[in-house]
Design a protein around this motif. Sequence first.
Motif, mmCIF file in Angstrom:
data_model
loop_
_atom_site.group_PDB
_atom_site.id
_atom_site.type_symbol
_atom_site.label_atom_id
_atom_site.label_comp_id
_atom_site.label_asym_id
_atom_site.label_seq_id
_atom_site.Cartn_x
_atom_site.Cartn_y
_atom_site.Cartn_z
ATOM 1 N N THR A 13 17.564 -66.276 50.202
ATOM 2 C CA THR A 13 16.864 -66.855 49.063
ATOM 3 C C THR A 13 16.363 -65.744 48.152
ATOM 4 O O THR A 13 15.714 -64.811 48.591
ATOM 5 N N SER A 14 16.675 -65.870 46.855
ATOM 6 C CA SER A 14 16.311 -64.839 45.893
ATOM 7 C C SER A 14 15.130 -65.294 45.050
ATOM 8 O O SER A 14 14.916 -66.493 44.836
ATOM 9 N N VAL A 15 14.393 -64.318 44.541
ATOM 10 C CA VAL A 15 13.219 -64.604 43.720
ATOM 11 C C VAL A 15 13.326 -63.844 42.408
ATOM 12 O O VAL A 15 14.083 -62.868 42.291
ATOM 13 N N ASP A 16 12.538 -64.299 41.415
ATOM 14 C CA ASP A 16 12.509 -63.591 40.143
ATOM 15 C C ASP A 16 11.477 -62.471 40.198
ATOM 16 O O ASP A 16 10.908 -62.176 41.256
ATOM 17 N N ARG A 18 8.512 -62.351 39.322
ATOM 18 C CA ARG A 18 7.155 -62.787 39.686
ATOM 19 C C ARG A 18 7.070 -63.262 41.128
ATOM 20 O O ARG A 18 6.011 -63.688 41.585
ATOM 21 N N GLY A 19 8.196 -63.238 41.862
ATOM 22 C CA GLY A 19 8.207 -63.685 43.250
ATOM 23 C C GLY A 19 8.468 -65.163 43.419
ATOM 24 O O GLY A 19 8.362 -65.688 44.526
ATOM 25 N N LYS A 20 8.832 -65.869 42.341
ATOM 26 C CA LYS A 20 9.128 -67.293 42.412
ATOM 27 C C LYS A 20 10.616 -67.508 42.616
ATOM 28 O O LYS A 20 11.422 -66.679 42.209
ATOM 29 N N PRO A 21 11.013 -68.647 43.249
ATOM 30 C CA PRO A 21 12.438 -68.909 43.475
ATOM 31 C C PRO A 21 13.231 -68.888 42.163
ATOM 32 O O PRO A 21 12.752 -69.349 41.120
ATOM 33 N N CYS A 22 14.450 -68.325 42.229
ATOM 34 C CA CYS A 22 15.286 -68.205 41.035
ATOM 35 C C CYS A 22 15.855 -69.554 40.618
ATOM 36 O O CYS A 22 16.077 -70.437 41.444
ATOM 37 N N HIS A 27 18.612 -67.117 36.019
ATOM 38 C CA HIS A 27 18.635 -65.834 36.712
ATOM 39 C C HIS A 27 20.015 -65.539 37.292
ATOM 40 O O HIS A 27 20.735 -66.441 37.711
ATOM 41 N N ARG A 243 18.070 -61.681 39.867
ATOM 42 C CA ARG A 243 17.857 -62.320 41.160
ATOM 43 C C ARG A 243 17.538 -61.190 42.136
ATOM 44 O O ARG A 243 18.343 -60.287 42.328
ATOM 45 N N ARG A 246 14.602 -60.529 48.797
ATOM 46 C CA ARG A 246 13.366 -60.100 49.468
ATOM 47 C C ARG A 246 13.692 -59.054 50.531
ATOM 48 O O ARG A 246 14.695 -59.178 51.246
#
Length: 577
Positions: A13-16, A18-22, A27, A243, A246
């Motif tokens: 799972t990738s985040v942007d 700001r740490g939110k899901p892409c 993204h 993207r 983590r």
Amino acid sequence: MVDIQSSRKDSETSVDWRGKPCMPNKHGGMRAAFFVLGIQAFEIMAIAAVGNNLITYVFNEMHFSLSKSANIVTNFVGTIFLLSLLGGFLSDSYLGSFWTMLIFGFVELSGFMLLSVQAHLPQLRPPSCSMTSPEEHCEEAKGFKATVFFVALYLVALGSGCLKPNMISHGADQFRKDDPVQSKKLSTYFNTAYFSFCVGELIALTLLIWVQTRSGMDVGFGVSAGAMAVGLGIMIAGAVFYRNKRPQGSIFTPIARVLVAAFSKRKQICPSSSEPHAGPCRFLDKACLKSEDDGSNTKESQWKLCTASEVEQVKILISVVPIFACTIIFNTILAQLQTFSVQQGSGMDTKVSDSFHVPPASLQAIPYIMLIALVPIYETCFVPLARKFTGTGTGITPLQRIGVGLFMVTFSMVAAAVIEKKRRETYVESNELLSIFWIAPQFLIFGVSEMFTAVGLIEHFYKQSLAGMQSFLTAMTYCSYSFGFFLSSLLVSLVNKITATSSTDGWLSDNDLNKDRLDLFYWLLAALSLVNFFIYLLCSNWYSTSSTSPSPSTSTEDDDSHTGFASSKHVRAEEIL
């Protein structure tokens, strides 16, 4: 049973930023990858302008002997690629690829700036002197002068080394493996990344080296610092589109757990160990087995019972080592083109007109001029045509691509040996200088072989990687460069020692190539390269036969079934659990 596909997807799972899901429509994709390609082009532009002409600066300005200068350059470049392992580890385990690139990008920039200061101030360099004049005895840089130079040089090495694997993996991370359409774009991305690399190299080997030659190395190093600053700016500008994977924690701890668990259960019988698709690393599967003497439902320690994905991780690392090892000689040859071939060009006629001379280091731009045209042709013409015959999405598999390059590079050294013999004999017999363009073929052949080997190796390693391993496995491909350059330094020393006699010096022991026997050294490398190619055929055959075709449920990732263990291992692990 553990749902490996689900757990693997969750771990990826990738985040942007700001740490939110892409979000798929905002993204990642080629738009985000272009920002990464930007820093890659400018970083290679900066480092290539320094590395490819460094031997001239070390020899003429710092007054180290020719063989010592060559070793300084190869050790510098070798350290860059060795440190890529540190960059890959920090990225996968703790920092993430974006923050690793940002931190070490500024470290590299500080090194360029210090090099520029060192080259500009006379008090940081030994007195001016001609190293080729027998009447002058030049003072070698020592003490504080040498310290400043090497500190600056290795700040560049630290920054570039930690940056390189993350640029490739971060760009590739912009394409989701669980999306068949985006997964197929990975090969296109790797070819585009190589195109970006070629553009950066071409500008470095023409414009920036011309600036170094005309305006001095202090200005040249300063221009490299400027290019690095522009690259960092481009990378930061794309932050909102990336993207980001983590960090997964230390990758070495689960590897150690698998080895300890497999060893502790080495006498335990694996239910599927007799199956033909178990592979040569099947003993590691025992790390997934519950202890035979444990009749209770008590949960075993992580050091005694590992997950299937952890076992798969270790299998991948073990399986890629032979392929990695076979590319070391290839990069030893690259070291010659950045050291002795540059000096070879210095002993030739560099004049194109009365007012223009070709800087010897700029000869390395010749293959990149050709490759800028050849890479798009490879992607748009060769791949679709080969796909019709092979049924492989990338035309030929990464392993086949590596093999083509390893075979071709032998002829680069054959051409180099033939031309060097002709150059030397022409000068000794008639005191004439051969045109510098005679050594173009060795650069051209190497350039084409690198397009196959370098891109194939990176693509192969990345496709075999699991979540939390992408940057580290990519770093292993760069580590091959490191070992190749260190082997070059070792070979130079060994050849000088072995070929020296009581009455004659070694092949490469003089500062004058007209007295040395560089042609014989090139023939030695050609022979080693050919032997290495046949060893690679054995290793790649072992790699292919150690895996079997995937089941229909796991065959969606296009080329994995053609290139290694990935798909079959998913089936193995499920059966064991």
